[in-house]
Design a protein around this motif. Structure first.
Motif, PDB file in Angstrom:
ATOM      1  N   GLY A 144       1.780   7.121  -6.788  1.00  0.00           N
ATOM      2  CA  GLY A 144       1.089   8.271  -6.626  1.00  0.00           C
ATOM      3  C   GLY A 144       0.940   9.160  -6.740  1.00  0.00           C
ATOM      4  O   GLY A 144       0.875  10.436  -7.254  1.00  0.00           O
ATOM      5  N   PHE A 145       2.101   9.480  -5.998  1.00  0.00           N
ATOM      6  CA  PHE A 145       2.310  10.726  -4.911  1.00  0.00           C
ATOM      7  C   PHE A 145       2.976  11.709  -6.302  1.00  0.00           C
ATOM      8  O   PHE A 145       3.788  12.720  -6.594  1.00  0.00           O
ATOM      9  CB  PHE A 145       3.718  11.206  -3.837  1.00  0.00           C
ATOM     10  CG  PHE A 145       3.372  12.694  -3.398  1.00  0.00           C
ATOM     11  CD1 PHE A 145       2.763  13.072  -3.565  1.00  0.00           C
ATOM     12  CD2 PHE A 145       4.859  12.307  -3.605  1.00  0.00           C
ATOM     13  CE1 PHE A 145       3.030  14.286  -2.298  1.00  0.00           C
ATOM     14  CE2 PHE A 145       5.284  13.485  -2.970  1.00  0.00           C
ATOM     15  CZ  PHE A 145       4.685  14.450  -2.451  1.00  0.00           C
TER      16      PHE A 145
ATOM     17  N   GLY B 219       0.942  -1.139  -0.128  1.00  0.00           N
ATOM     18  CA  GLY B 219      -0.021   0.408   0.055  1.00  0.00           C
ATOM     19  C   GLY B 219       1.432   1.363  -0.029  1.00  0.00           C
ATOM     20  O   GLY B 219       0.647   2.317  -1.050  1.00  0.00           O
ATOM     21  N   TRP B 220       1.867   1.188   0.764  1.00  0.00           N
ATOM     22  CA  TRP B 220       2.835   2.192   0.614  1.00  0.00           C
ATOM     23  C   TRP B 220       3.586   2.924  -0.583  1.00  0.00           C
ATOM     24  O   TRP B 220       3.466   3.707  -1.165  1.00  0.00           O
ATOM     25  CB  TRP B 220       4.254   2.510   1.515  1.00  0.00           C
ATOM     26  CG  TRP B 220       3.086   2.382   3.492  1.00  0.00           C
ATOM     27  CD1 TRP B 220       2.974   1.537   4.138  1.00  0.00           C
ATOM     28  CD2 TRP B 220       2.787   3.678   3.864  1.00  0.00           C
ATOM     29  NE1 TRP B 220       2.572   2.252   5.188  1.00  0.00           N
ATOM     30  CE2 TRP B 220       2.308   3.640   4.619  1.00  0.00           C
ATOM     31  CE3 TRP B 220       2.865   5.064   3.648  1.00  0.00           C
ATOM     32  CZ2 TRP B 220       1.276   5.063   6.267  1.00  0.00           C
ATOM     33  CZ3 TRP B 220       2.254   6.055   3.930  1.00  0.00           C
ATOM     34  CH2 TRP B 220       1.847   6.232   5.602  1.00  0.00           C
TER      35      TRP B 220
ATOM     36  N   ARG C 177       2.472   1.803  -3.238  1.00  0.00           N
ATOM     37  CA  ARG C 177       0.998   2.534  -4.445  1.00  0.00           C
ATOM     38  C   ARG C 177       0.902   4.282  -4.122  1.00  0.00           C
ATOM     39  O   ARG C 177       1.152   4.703  -5.150  1.00  0.00           O
ATOM     40  CB  ARG C 177       0.052   1.603  -4.233  1.00  0.00           C
ATOM     41  CG  ARG C 177      -0.237   0.670  -4.520  1.00  0.00           C
ATOM     42  CD  ARG C 177      -1.197  -0.746  -4.505  1.00  0.00           C
ATOM     43  NE  ARG C 177      -2.446  -0.028  -5.783  1.00  0.00           N
ATOM     44  CZ  ARG C 177      -3.309  -0.019  -5.493  1.00  0.00           C
ATOM     45  NH1 ARG C 177      -3.972  -1.166  -4.964  1.00  0.00           N
ATOM     46  NH2 ARG C 177      -4.602   0.464  -6.320  1.00  0.00           N
ATOM     47  N   VAL C 178       1.531   4.778  -2.906  1.00  0.00           N
ATOM     48  CA  VAL C 178       0.922   6.152  -2.522  1.00  0.00           C
ATOM     49  C   VAL C 178       1.985   6.785  -2.786  1.00  0.00           C
ATOM     50  O   VAL C 178       2.007   7.094  -3.679  1.00  0.00           O
ATOM     51  CB  VAL C 178       0.899   5.941  -0.423  1.00  0.00           C
ATOM     52  CG1 VAL C 178       0.808   7.423  -0.663  1.00  0.00           C
ATOM     53  CG2 VAL C 178      -0.921   5.416  -1.021  1.00  0.00           C
TER      54      VAL C 178
END
Length: 52
Positions: A27-28, A20-21, A23-24
């Motif tokens: 995205g950022f 999850g991190w 992907r974050v």
């Protein structure tokens, strides 16, 4: 008072996807790159600032 469990729910608990991190952060980074690209392409409102 005792807790009651809803017996009508048939949906299993939502699994959390690994990474999850990652992907974050991706995205950022994509958002940051898109913002920089837009800032470079669009003209500034007040025009160029050159000191002669």
């Amino acid at each position: 008072m005792s807790e009651q469990v809803d017996g009508h729910s048939t949906a299993p608990e939502r699994p959390v996807a690994p990474g999850g991190w990652k992907r974050v952060l991706i995205g950022f980074a994509i958002g940051l790159a898109a913002g920089a690209l837009v800032a470079l392409v669009l003209p500034r409102d007040d025009g160029p600032r050159r000191v002669s």
